[in-house]
Design a protein around this motif. Structure first.
Motif, PDB file in Angstrom:
ATOM      1  N   ALA A 175       2.741  -0.197  -2.305  1.00  0.00           N
ATOM      2  CA  ALA A 175       3.728  -1.160  -1.819  1.00  0.00           C
ATOM      3  C   ALA A 175       3.256  -1.908  -0.589  1.00  0.00           C
ATOM      4  O   ALA A 175       3.635  -3.058  -0.368  1.00  0.00           O
ATOM      5  CB  ALA A 175       5.057  -0.451  -1.531  1.00  0.00           C
ATOM      6  N   THR A 176       2.444  -1.254   0.237  1.00  0.00           N
ATOM      7  CA  THR A 176       1.960  -1.881   1.468  1.00  0.00           C
ATOM      8  C   THR A 176       0.463  -1.647   1.619  1.00  0.00           C
ATOM      9  O   THR A 176      -0.107  -0.714   1.042  1.00  0.00           O
ATOM     10  CB  THR A 176       2.660  -1.302   2.705  1.00  0.00           C
ATOM     11  N   ARG A 177      -0.157  -2.483   2.428  1.00  0.00           N
ATOM     12  CA  ARG A 177      -1.588  -2.335   2.684  1.00  0.00           C
ATOM     13  C   ARG A 177      -1.870  -1.087   3.514  1.00  0.00           C
ATOM     14  O   ARG A 177      -2.923  -0.475   3.379  1.00  0.00           O
ATOM     15  CB  ARG A 177      -2.118  -3.603   3.362  1.00  0.00           C
ATOM     16  N   SER A 204     -13.142  -8.647   5.769  1.00  0.00           N
ATOM     17  CA  SER A 204     -11.966  -8.280   6.556  1.00  0.00           C
ATOM     18  C   SER A 204     -11.049  -7.296   5.838  1.00  0.00           C
ATOM     19  O   SER A 204     -10.331  -6.525   6.482  1.00  0.00           O
ATOM     20  CB  SER A 204     -11.166  -9.535   6.921  1.00  0.00           C
ATOM     21  N   THR A 205     -11.063  -7.282   4.505  1.00  0.00           N
ATOM     22  CA  THR A 205     -10.134  -6.441   3.755  1.00  0.00           C
ATOM     23  C   THR A 205     -10.221  -4.960   4.110  1.00  0.00           C
ATOM     24  O   THR A 205      -9.189  -4.304   4.258  1.00  0.00           O
ATOM     25  CB  THR A 205     -10.338  -6.637   2.239  1.00  0.00           C
ATOM     26  N   PRO A 206     -11.410  -4.358   4.259  1.00  0.00           N
ATOM     27  CA  PRO A 206     -11.457  -2.906   4.462  1.00  0.00           C
ATOM     28  C   PRO A 206     -11.229  -2.427   5.888  1.00  0.00           C
ATOM     29  O   PRO A 206     -11.314  -1.221   6.140  1.00  0.00           O
ATOM     30  CB  PRO A 206     -12.864  -2.539   3.983  1.00  0.00           C
ATOM     31  N   ILE A 231      -8.864  -4.400  -3.384  1.00  0.00           N
ATOM     32  CA  ILE A 231      -8.433  -5.785  -3.246  1.00  0.00           C
ATOM     33  C   ILE A 231      -6.987  -5.818  -2.768  1.00  0.00           C
ATOM     34  O   ILE A 231      -6.215  -4.888  -3.016  1.00  0.00           O
ATOM     35  CB  ILE A 231      -8.577  -6.592  -4.556  1.00  0.00           C
ATOM     36  N   GLU A 232      -6.635  -6.905  -2.105  1.00  0.00           N
ATOM     37  CA  GLU A 232      -5.281  -7.057  -1.581  1.00  0.00           C
ATOM     38  C   GLU A 232      -4.800  -8.487  -1.802  1.00  0.00           C
ATOM     39  O   GLU A 232      -5.595  -9.437  -1.749  1.00  0.00           O
ATOM     40  CB  GLU A 232      -5.247  -6.725  -0.090  1.00  0.00           C
ATOM     41  N   GLY A 233      -3.495  -8.628  -2.042  1.00  0.00           N
ATOM     42  CA  GLY A 233      -2.898  -9.942  -2.168  1.00  0.00           C
ATOM     43  C   GLY A 233      -2.870 -10.454  -3.597  1.00  0.00           C
ATOM     44  O   GLY A 233      -3.672 -10.049  -4.444  1.00  0.00           O
ATOM     45  N   GLN A 234      -1.925 -11.338  -3.868  1.00  0.00           N
ATOM     46  CA  GLN A 234      -1.760 -11.865  -5.217  1.00  0.00           C
ATOM     47  C   GLN A 234      -2.945 -12.714  -5.657  1.00  0.00           C
ATOM     48  O   GLN A 234      -3.325 -12.715  -6.827  1.00  0.00           O
ATOM     49  CB  GLN A 234      -0.474 -12.684  -5.305  1.00  0.00           C
ATOM     50  N   GLU A 235      -3.544 -13.447  -4.725  1.00  0.00           N
ATOM     51  CA  GLU A 235      -4.683 -14.295  -5.101  1.00  0.00           C
ATOM     52  C   GLU A 235      -5.814 -13.463  -5.687  1.00  0.00           C
ATOM     53  O   GLU A 235      -6.394 -13.818  -6.724  1.00  0.00           O
ATOM     54  CB  GLU A 235      -5.190 -15.092  -3.902  1.00  0.00           C
ATOM     55  N   LYS A 236      -6.138 -12.339  -5.053  1.00  0.00           N
ATOM     56  CA  LYS A 236      -7.224 -11.492  -5.558  1.00  0.00           C
ATOM     57  C   LYS A 236      -6.840 -10.873  -6.909  1.00  0.00           C
ATOM     58  O   LYS A 236      -7.686 -10.726  -7.793  1.00  0.00           O
ATOM     59  CB  LYS A 236      -7.540 -10.386  -4.546  1.00  0.00           C
ATOM     60  N   LYS A 277     -11.529   2.417 -10.716  1.00  0.00           N
ATOM     61  CA  LYS A 277     -10.272   2.490  -9.976  1.00  0.00           C
ATOM     62  C   LYS A 277     -10.107   1.229  -9.145  1.00  0.00           C
ATOM     63  O   LYS A 277     -10.996   0.856  -8.386  1.00  0.00           O
ATOM     64  CB  LYS A 277     -10.253   3.734  -9.093  1.00  0.00           C
ATOM     65  N   VAL A 278      -8.985   0.577  -9.279  1.00  0.00           N
ATOM     66  CA  VAL A 278      -8.660  -0.615  -8.507  1.00  0.00           C
ATOM     67  C   VAL A 278      -7.512  -0.282  -7.570  1.00  0.00           C
ATOM     68  O   VAL A 278      -6.401   0.020  -8.020  1.00  0.00           O
ATOM     69  CB  VAL A 278      -8.264  -1.788  -9.427  1.00  0.00           C
ATOM     70  N   PHE A 279      -7.788  -0.278  -6.279  1.00  0.00           N
ATOM     71  CA  PHE A 279      -6.775  -0.032  -5.263  1.00  0.00           C
ATOM     72  C   PHE A 279      -6.242  -1.396  -4.808  1.00  0.00           C
ATOM     73  O   PHE A 279      -6.992  -2.204  -4.262  1.00  0.00           O
ATOM     74  CB  PHE A 279      -7.374   0.731  -4.079  1.00  0.00           C
ATOM     75  N   TRP A 280      -4.932  -1.615  -5.016  1.00  0.00           N
ATOM     76  CA  TRP A 280      -4.353  -2.924  -4.758  1.00  0.00           C
ATOM     77  C   TRP A 280      -3.020  -2.802  -4.044  1.00  0.00           C
ATOM     78  O   TRP A 280      -2.245  -1.865  -4.312  1.00  0.00           O
ATOM     79  CB  TRP A 280      -4.155  -3.694  -6.063  1.00  0.00           C
ATOM     80  N   ALA A 281      -2.751  -3.730  -3.143  1.00  0.00           N
ATOM     81  CA  ALA A 281      -1.437  -3.870  -2.517  1.00  0.00           C
ATOM     82  C   ALA A 281      -1.177  -5.362  -2.340  1.00  0.00           C
ATOM     83  O   ALA A 281      -2.120  -6.146  -2.173  1.00  0.00           O
ATOM     84  CB  ALA A 281      -1.392  -3.162  -1.167  1.00  0.00           C
ATOM     85  N   PRO A 282       0.074  -5.777  -2.347  1.00  0.00           N
ATOM     86  CA  PRO A 282       0.370  -7.214  -2.226  1.00  0.00           C
ATOM     87  C   PRO A 282       0.059  -7.750  -0.837  1.00  0.00           C
ATOM     88  O   PRO A 282      -0.116  -6.996   0.114  1.00  0.00           O
ATOM     89  CB  PRO A 282       1.876  -7.301  -2.531  1.00  0.00           C
TER      90      PRO A 282
END
Length: 242
Positions: A19-21, A54-56, A202-207, A237-242
């Motif tokens: 749900a969150t980063r 910047s993501t990690p 990855i994070e965000g809808q664009e990714k 495994k894809v770790f994702w949050a909006p």
């Protein structure tokens, strides 16, 4: 809204949605720390390979605080720009500032060779330096750009097909591509796929949209993240949050 309605569903990925980063960073850090601790218990050492960008940063901070035997962990980069290690664009500097802190300050960082040589020479020297630690990789965490690149597998890169060749003999190659900025150094596909635990962060809808588009391409070379996912021996495994 269900996670699988906004991120791709594909048999080649194992989606870990948060749900969150902050929650993503915490979960990924705990997973990675557990696998590293297992490697240390089995062999006395463990190897962690990470991406820059910047993501990690938040994940790095959480991981650096995990209580494992960091003095027996070797940290390496998936890829690096051919710039001096103290350059603000160097992934090595990012790692020093965000990962090799707190408990993780005791880890051994093994950088690429990026000074005093051209791209081909840097790749050869880096391969010699990194090769012994690439024999047993416990964890590799990849990122992804909005053009579908991962590691330094850039669309249209000068050594892209060689870097993605699962039968190739090279472990490190240089990469020059229009979207890459400086020349890069990157681990090759066989090295990336040899990891005991391979994940995409990855994070965000664009990714999420980029990954979905990549996985639907007929020619995965257009967005090389698709090559990595499709060639993996088990779902990535894809770790994702909006």
């Amino acid at each position: 809204m269900k996670a699988d309605s906004i991120v791709p569903t594909d048999p080649d990925i194992d989606l870990q949605s948060y749900a969150t980063r902050d929650a993503l960073a915490e979960a990924l850090a705990l997973s990675v720390a557990g696998i590293l601790a297992g490697g240390i218990a089995e062999r006395g050492t463990a190897t962690l390979v990470v991406s820059g960008g910047s993501t990690p940063k938040l994940f790095f901070k959480k991981l650096s605080q995990c209580d494992i035997d960091w003095k027996n962990v070797t940290v390496m980069l998936v890829d690096e720009r051919i710039v001096p290690p103290d350059n603000d664009r160097a992934n090595a500097k990012l790692i020093a500032e965000f990962l090799l802190q707190d408990n993780a300050a005791a880890a051994h960082f093994l950088p690429y060779v990026t000074d005093g040589c051209d791209a081909a020479e840097c790749a050869e020297k880096s391969e010699q330096q990194l090769a012994p630690s690439l024999e047993h990789i416990d964890v590799t965490i990849l990122g992804m750009g909005t053009d579908g690149h991962t590691a330094s597998f850039f669309p249209g890169g000068n050594h892209l097909e060689e870097a993605l060749d699962m039968q190739g003999s090279r472990q490190v190659l240089s990469m020059l591509a229009e979207g890459a900025g400086e020349p890069r150094l990157t681990l090759t596909m066989p090295v990336v796929q040899s990891s005991r635990f391979l994940a995409l962060h990855i994070e965000g809808q664009e990714k999420a949209d980029v990954l979905k588009r990549a996985l639907g391409l007929k020619d995965p070379l257009q967005m090389p993240i698709a090559c990595v996912v499709k060639k993996a021996p088990e779902p990535v495994k894809v770790f994702w949050a909006p």
